[in-house]
Design an enzyme around this catalytic site. Structure first.
Site, mmCIF file in Angstrom:
data_model
loop_
_atom_site.group_PDB
_atom_site.id
_atom_site.type_symbol
_atom_site.label_atom_id
_atom_site.label_comp_id
_atom_site.label_asym_id
_atom_site.label_seq_id
_atom_site.Cartn_x
_atom_site.Cartn_y
_atom_site.Cartn_z
ATOM 1 N N ASP A 148 0.842 -1.187 0.000
ATOM 2 C CA ASP A 148 0.000 0.000 0.000
ATOM 3 C C ASP A 148 0.882 1.244 0.000
ATOM 4 O O ASP A 148 1.570 1.527 0.993
ATOM 5 C CB ASP A 148 -0.918 -0.008 1.224
ATOM 6 C CG ASP A 148 -1.943 1.114 1.202
ATOM 7 O OD1 ASP A 148 -1.877 1.985 0.302
ATOM 8 O OD2 ASP A 148 -2.817 1.133 2.095
ATOM 9 N N ASN A 191 0.968 6.020 -10.989
ATOM 10 C CA ASN A 191 -0.358 5.806 -11.558
ATOM 11 C C ASN A 191 -1.438 5.539 -10.517
ATOM 12 O O ASN A 191 -2.615 5.817 -10.759
ATOM 13 C CB ASN A 191 -0.275 4.624 -12.540
ATOM 14 C CG ASN A 191 -1.621 4.128 -12.986
ATOM 15 O OD1 ASN A 191 -2.382 4.844 -13.627
ATOM 16 N ND2 ASN A 191 -1.941 2.891 -12.639
ATOM 17 N N TYR A 250 -10.731 14.340 -5.029
ATOM 18 C CA TYR A 250 -9.999 13.743 -6.154
ATOM 19 C C TYR A 250 -9.448 14.841 -7.062
ATOM 20 O O TYR A 250 -8.272 14.814 -7.447
ATOM 21 C CB TYR A 250 -10.930 12.821 -6.929
ATOM 22 C CG TYR A 250 -10.286 12.125 -8.107
ATOM 23 C CD1 TYR A 250 -9.478 11.005 -7.928
ATOM 24 C CD2 TYR A 250 -10.518 12.567 -9.415
ATOM 25 C CE1 TYR A 250 -8.903 10.351 -9.010
ATOM 26 C CE2 TYR A 250 -9.943 11.922 -10.498
ATOM 27 C CZ TYR A 250 -9.141 10.820 -10.291
ATOM 28 O OH TYR A 250 -8.564 10.180 -11.358
ATOM 29 N N LYS A 266 -5.448 15.687 -7.871
ATOM 30 C CA LYS A 266 -4.905 15.644 -9.229
ATOM 31 C C LYS A 266 -4.389 17.013 -9.665
ATOM 32 O O LYS A 266 -3.416 17.097 -10.433
ATOM 33 C CB LYS A 266 -5.968 15.130 -10.198
ATOM 34 C CG LYS A 266 -6.350 13.668 -9.971
ATOM 35 C CD LYS A 266 -5.143 12.743 -10.085
ATOM 36 C CE LYS A 266 -5.521 11.279 -10.035
ATOM 37 N NZ LYS A 266 -4.363 10.377 -10.197
ATOM 38 N N THR A 291 -12.395 1.892 -17.338
ATOM 39 C CA THR A 291 -11.668 1.157 -16.312
ATOM 40 C C THR A 291 -12.630 0.750 -15.196
ATOM 41 O O THR A 291 -13.750 1.273 -15.107
ATOM 42 C CB THR A 291 -10.563 2.028 -15.691
ATOM 43 O OG1 THR A 291 -11.180 3.161 -15.050
ATOM 44 C CG2 THR A 291 -9.573 2.509 -16.748
#
Length: 258
Positions: A58, A85, A150, A154, A185
Site C-alpha cells: 500500500d 499511476n 480527487y 490531481k 476502467t
C-alpha cells in the site's frame, strides 16, 4: 543528442499496476522489451511479466513505500522510468466529505508521489537520468460536482510535476504528467454504479458520457498506456519536461455551452 538505450536494458516501476490503466501500461512496456516492477495493494495475478517483479503493498503507508523501493533496488540498482499511476476516488459532495476521507485521498494520490519520488530519485540518477510520468486527470483542469478531493489531489499532482521538472533537470530526469479523460476502467464503471451520471444501466451511462467527448467515445486503457510510454521513452519525448499531456478525446476542447 543523448545516446539511445535499448529497451532490453530498460527498467520501469509503476504503481497501481493491477488497475485498468496500470495493467495496460505493464503490458505495453513489457511488450516493448522493458523489465517492469509493478506495485499494487491488490494482487496482480499470474499474468505479470516473467522478467519483472510484482510487489503487493500500500503506497499510502510511508513504511510500506520504503520497503517497496528496497525491494526494487534489490531487483535493480537503477531505474529508467517511474510511473505514478495509483489513485483512489471518493465521490461525494464536499460538505459531506470527512477530514479522514480527504486525508485518505491525499495520502494515496499525492503524498505517495512526493515520498515515492524521493525514494526513486537515487535509482534514476544512478542510471544517468530518466523519466517520471505522473498520471493526473482532466479533473486537474476542469472538474464536476461531488469529486472535490480527487480533483484537488490531481491538481496538486500537476503542480508537483512542474516543480519536480525544475528541480530534477540538473540530474537529467524529465517529469511530465498525463491527464486522461474518461477511460473504460473499473474505477470509471464503479463511479457509474454510484450514479455519478444520470441514466439507466452502467452501459447507458457510459454511452451518455461518450457522447460528451469530441471523439464520441471513452478511451480504452491501452490508449492511455501508449501515451504514458511516449512520455517515459527518452527516444521519443527527450525535449519534454514539466508538461501536461491531455488525452481526453477532445472533451476539454468543447465549450460547456455548446
Amino acid at each position: 543528442m543523448q545516446s539511445v538505450k535499448t529497451n532490453e536494458n530498460r527498467i520501469m516501476l509503476i504503481t497501481g499496476a493491477a488497475g485498468g490503466i496500470g495493467r495496460a501500461t505493464v503490458k505495453v512496456f513489457a511488450e516493448a522489451g522493458w523489465a517492469v516492477i509493478g506495485v499494487d495493494r491488490r494482487p496482480f495475478g499470474e499474468a505479470f511479466p516473467s522478467r519483472g517483479l510484482f510487489i503487493q503493498a500500500d503506497i499510502a503507508d510511508p513504511e510500506q513505500l520504503e520497503r517497496i523501493f528496497e525491494q526494487a533496488e534489490a531487483f535493480s540498482p537503477t531505474l529508467d522510468a517511474l510511473i505514478n499511476n495509483a489513485a483512489i476516488q471518493i465521490a461525494k459532495p464536499l460538505l459531506e466529505t470527512s477530514a479522514e476521507e480527504w486525508d485518505q485521498v491525499m495520502a494515496h494520490n499525492l503524498r505517495s508521489v512526493f515520498l515515492g519520488v524521493k525514494l526513486a530519485h537515487p535509482l534514476l540518477k544512478a542510471q544517468g537520468g530518466g523519466a517520471i510520468v505522473n498520471v493526473s486527470s482532466v479533473h486537474a483542469i476542469c472538474t464536476s460536482a461531488n469529486i472535490a478531493s480527487y480533483a484537488a489531489s490531481k491538481g496538486g499532482l500537476l503542480a508537483l510535476t512542474r516543480a519536480m521538472a525544475i528541480e530534477f533537470a540538473p540530474d537529467n530526469i524529465r517529469v511530465n504528467a498525463i491527464l486522461p479523460g474518461a477511460v473504460d476502467t473499473p474505477m470509471l464503471r464503479a463511479s457509474m454504479e454510484r450514479g455519478s451520471l444520470s441514466g439507466g444501466t452502467v452501459l447507458d451511462r457510459l454511452e451518455n458520457l461518450a457522447r460528451k467527448t469530441v471523439n464520441g467515445r471513452v478511451a480504452q486503457p491501452e490508449e492511455i498506456a501508449r501515451a504514458i510510454y511516449f512520455l517515459a521513452d527518452n527516444n521519443q519525448s527527450s525535449f519534454m519536461t514539466g508538461q501536461a499531456l491531455v488525452v481526453d478525446g477532445g472533451a476539454t476542447a468543447r465549450l460547456s455551452t455548446e
